[in-house]
Write a protein that holds these residues in place. Sequence first.
Motif, short mmCIF file in Angstrom:
data_model
loop_
_atom_site.label_atom_id
_atom_site.label_comp_id
_atom_site.label_asym_id
_atom_site.label_seq_id
_atom_site.Cartn_x
_atom_site.Cartn_y
_atom_site.Cartn_z
N GLY A 42 9.92 -36.65 5.56
CA GLY A 42 10.45 -37.19 6.58
C GLY A 42 11.13 -37.85 6.55
O GLY A 42 12.47 -38.51 7.45
N TYR A 124 4.32 -29.09 6.26
CA TYR A 124 5.55 -30.43 4.84
C TYR A 124 5.25 -28.49 3.93
O TYR A 124 6.23 -28.61 3.70
CB TYR A 124 4.67 -30.68 4.48
CG TYR A 124 5.21 -32.25 4.17
CD1 TYR A 124 6.07 -32.90 5.11
CD2 TYR A 124 5.05 -32.22 2.59
CE1 TYR A 124 6.39 -34.24 4.59
CE2 TYR A 124 5.68 -33.53 2.14
CZ TYR A 124 6.10 -34.40 3.54
OH TYR A 124 7.30 -35.07 2.63
N PHE A 245 4.49 -40.76 10.72
CA PHE A 245 4.53 -39.30 10.10
C PHE A 245 5.60 -40.23 8.70
O PHE A 245 4.53 -39.87 7.60
CB PHE A 245 6.19 -38.51 10.67
CG PHE A 245 5.61 -37.41 9.75
CD1 PHE A 245 5.22 -36.06 9.56
CD2 PHE A 245 6.61 -37.61 8.99
CE1 PHE A 245 5.47 -35.49 9.01
CE2 PHE A 245 7.46 -35.82 7.94
CZ PHE A 245 6.17 -35.29 7.91
N CYS A 251 -3.71 -40.25 9.53
CA CYS A 251 -4.19 -38.68 8.92
C CYS A 251 -4.92 -39.30 7.27
O CYS A 251 -5.12 -38.29 6.57
CB CYS A 251 -2.86 -37.80 9.14
SG CYS A 251 -1.95 -38.93 7.77
#
Length: 466
Positions: A42, A124, A245, A251
Amino acid sequence: MSEDSISVGAASAANSSRVARSQWSSRWVFFLAATGSAVGLGNVWKFPYITGENGGGAFVLVYLACILAIGIPLLMAEFMIGRRGQANPEGAVAALAREARASRHWRKLGTVAVLTGLLILSFYVVVAGWALAYVPTALMGKFSGLDGAASSAMFAALLADPWKLLGCTTLVLLITLGTVSLGVKEGLERSMRFMMPGLFILLLVLVGYAATTGYFGAALNFLFYPDFSKITGQGVLVALGHSFFTLSLGCGAMMVYGSYLPPGTSIAKTTLMVALTDTGVALLAGLAIFPLMFANNLEPSMGPGLVFVTLPIAFGQMPMGQLIGVLFFIMLFIAALTSAISLSEPAIAWLTEKFTVTRPKAALISGAVLWLLSIGSVLSFNAWSEMTLHGKTFFDCMDYLTANLLMPLGGLLTVLFSGWVLSRATVQQAIGIDHPQLFQLWWYLLRWLTPLGILVVFLHAIGLFD
Ligand code: PFF
């Protein structure tokens, strides 16, 4: 019921369905693990290219505002829920909802978080595979003498080869889930000790090199001079999504890491340190990459290939570039690995605690699902590149769906749950901020500014304010 009996009640309710939970061996290890989760692709891969796509300075400013007003308060709330609930995201939210006598449906917030983590991990690992593929490329000296066009062609050749991509992706998945199935503590602690300082030093070296290109001023201007005419409602949504993110929010990752927290650790201090390190790495990556981009006539809006095209040019020209290139891609890979590990942990903890399977079995189940999903992302760059939805490939859709919709939604529900469903007394005790004014500030942000901020950005993005 007194505060003490409430906290014991919540903990034992969560405990009854579980085996003993492990804990980070120290506050330092917890900080390393949380930073390892936050700092990853990220910062080095995504931040520079979305900044390029969204016009630079104004985007960076909105992103920093999102980190401050939304990311930091939410990160504290996630650590708090994890530590208080002492379980995987679903179990932890369920335990706290029970304690607050709120609806049992809140637990679904945890379930969605676990699934969001898996969706993110499925693409990812593909990008982490690019970093892995560039290690031998750097080692063989293939970067020497590259110009912008040749470097772009080299990256395009990698993307065009589905078997190579799938091979690298599979390897990343095996390493991630292999580490996770053994238990995350030792592997993380050991790799983080040299990874974080190493990545920092290499980025500084690269920034130093970028300063010699003659385009450092242009890069500073691009990154820090806000031109608000260049930012759109969508751009603001992307900035918000990226703040989630990059801090691994919405998450379950930070929630589950919080659930392994030893008592007495300051959540507020750790959060600030994690956010500061994470933002520092992203800005350093920008300062390393944009001068190279300008110097080599590459477009800021060139998309996900930005770091993989610009940095090899630098490695091909700088003294000791071959060695630095190899080290850099190894470091980037390890940074991605520590994030990938944290992305899989909510699902692993959920499977082991809810369905009482062993960790290796949980890793195997998630691995199979992830591998199948990752094939879609691998093919997005070659065989399926023409298969798009609103101009987005499967990979783009996964990225957009998770970062711009699911993570902010998970975050919104988490702040509403912490700020409006749980009682102030419970939260005050669970968060452990001794300073009353500091607690008041966070409580205000959590209840008002953070949820309103997320909502406004959402409404802006769907065009209500345009
Ligand atoms: N924060 C990671 C990065 O910036 O690369 C990505 C990430 C890790 C997102 C863990 C979400 C997560 F749960």
